[in-house]
Design an enzyme around this catalytic site. Structure first.
Site, mmCIF file in Angstrom:
data_model
loop_
_atom_site.group_PDB
_atom_site.id
_atom_site.type_symbol
_atom_site.label_atom_id
_atom_site.label_comp_id
_atom_site.label_asym_id
_atom_site.label_seq_id
_atom_site.Cartn_x
_atom_site.Cartn_y
_atom_site.Cartn_z
ATOM 1 N N HIS A 106 0.792 -1.230 0.000
ATOM 2 C CA HIS A 106 0.000 0.000 0.000
ATOM 3 C C HIS A 106 0.836 1.299 0.000
ATOM 4 O O HIS A 106 0.688 2.145 -0.867
ATOM 5 C CB HIS A 106 -0.914 0.032 1.236
ATOM 6 C CG HIS A 106 -1.726 -1.203 1.424
ATOM 7 N ND1 HIS A 106 -2.887 -1.469 0.729
ATOM 8 C CD2 HIS A 106 -1.531 -2.264 2.257
ATOM 9 C CE1 HIS A 106 -3.373 -2.639 1.119
ATOM 10 N NE2 HIS A 106 -2.577 -3.144 2.044
HETATM 11 O O1 RIB Z 1 -4.624 -0.326 5.159
HETATM 12 C C1 RIB Z 1 -3.254 -0.291 4.839
HETATM 13 C C2 RIB Z 1 -2.553 0.738 5.670
HETATM 14 O O2 RIB Z 1 -2.674 0.424 7.056
HETATM 15 C C3 RIB Z 1 -1.048 0.802 5.391
HETATM 16 O O3 RIB Z 1 -0.588 2.103 5.627
HETATM 17 C C4 RIB Z 1 -0.488 -0.133 6.418
HETATM 18 O O4 RIB Z 1 0.878 0.162 6.731
HETATM 19 C C5 RIB Z 1 -1.372 0.167 7.598
HETATM 20 O O5 RIB Z 1 -0.874 1.333 8.230
#
Ligand code: RIB
Ligand code: CA
Length: 302
Positions: free
Chosen positions: A234
């Site tokens: 992500h």
């Molecule tokens: O949903 C994904 C996010 O939540 C990313 O930033 C992961 O590192 C968690 O923080």
């Protein structure tokens, strides 16, 4: 080439570490500060992990400790995804004494001072719960004119990961997310609607493993550990949205956050109504050049 002044607010977190590695690799940023927030794991570990990766990369930046719990909602953690150490069980692979020194000032003060002392506007990559950023905008609204853009990994449009409605960062601190999306500051949102597509192949992992450096060994191990639970990478998307905007497609939309407790807590929803269009408050990323992402991710470990 003039570099983009940047602050990274994060909850390392495996994909946060990948985002910081990417931010250094693309060589387009003057990384002024890395601030930690409680999220994937508790504040002690997210802060330590921020110190580890900034030290290992020898970044010339300030590292500061941020909020240890959300503004209103009870604290949550996601150690089942990122490992008990928050970095996929790689703590022992980091060289001893590589941790970067921690600022004696809080993340809130470092965020404010970095922004107010900068002659030019500063961009922020926010890749954890938005607690620090929400506090900053509420307590020091004067910083708004010093922010170029906040590029957020968080939220979702019509999907979620932590719940069917909500992405983890916005679920953890919906009040902070709501402050940010009502602030009027320019926003880019890399939500789960985009990042669920962002995966690495077995070949990519083999390429990283074959690099054979300490950094690539750490990267390979933490990615393998993390992707056994979540195949999507992500956080680097929020970095690349600033360094490589042409890699993405987006829509200018008005996004709101549900702060109510319950099934829809942290849900971010876009207003698609044509009759009474609300003024957009965010560039919502909708697609990515995945092959370019994969090449940049492998190359970031070389
Ligand atoms: O949903 C994904 C996010 O939540 C990313 O930033 C992961 O590192 C968690 O923080
Ligand atoms: Ca994160």
């Amino acid at each position: 080439m003039k570099k983009i002044p940047l602050i990274i607010d994060c909850d390392p977190g495996v994909d946060d570490v990948l985002a910081i590695v990417m931010a250094k690799h693309v060589d387009k940023f003057d990384i002024k500060a890395v601030t930690s927030v409680s999220g994937n794991v508790g504040i002690n570990l997210t802060t330590r992990n921020a110190q580890l990766i900034t030290g290992l990369l020898d970044l010339d930046c300030v590292v500061a400790r941020g909020a240890e719990e959300p503004l209103v909602k009870p604290k949550r953690e996601a150690g089942h995804v990122h490992g008990a150490d928050g970095i996929g069980g790689t703590f022992e692979l980091f060289p001893k004494n590589c941790k970067k020194e921690l600022s004696k000032f809080s993340a809130l003060n470092v965020l404010r001072d970095t922004l107010m002392n900068s002659e030019e506007r500063v961009s922020i990559v926010a890749i954890g719960p938005l607690t620090n950023i929400g506090l900053l905008l509420k307590i020091y609204p004067e910083v708004k004119e010093k922010i170029e853009v906040i590029s957020i990994m968080g939220g979702a449009i019509n999907n979620g990961n932590a719940t069917p409605c909500s992405e983890y960062n916005f679920l953890v601190d919906p009040e902070a997310a709501s402050i940010v999306f009502k602030s009027g500051v320019p926003l880019i949102m890399a939500g789960i609607n985009l990042t669920v597509k962002v995966t690495l192949t077995k070949e990519n992992l083999e390429e990283i493993q074959n690099i054979g450096s300490n950094l690539s060994e750490i990267g390979h191990k933490m990615i393998v550990d993390y992707t056994t639970d979540d195949p999507a990478i992500h956080d680097p998307c929020a970095v690349l949205a600033l360094s490589h905007p042409d890699m993405f497609k987006w829509e200018d939309l008005h996004v709101q956050i549900d702060t109510r407790e319950g099934f829809t807590q942290g849900m971010s929803y876009a207003d698609y109504r044509l009759r009474i269009p609300k003024k957009p408050n965010c560039k919502v990323l909708t697609d990515i050049d995945l092959e370019k992402f994969r090449k940049l991710t492998v190359d970031s470990f070389k």
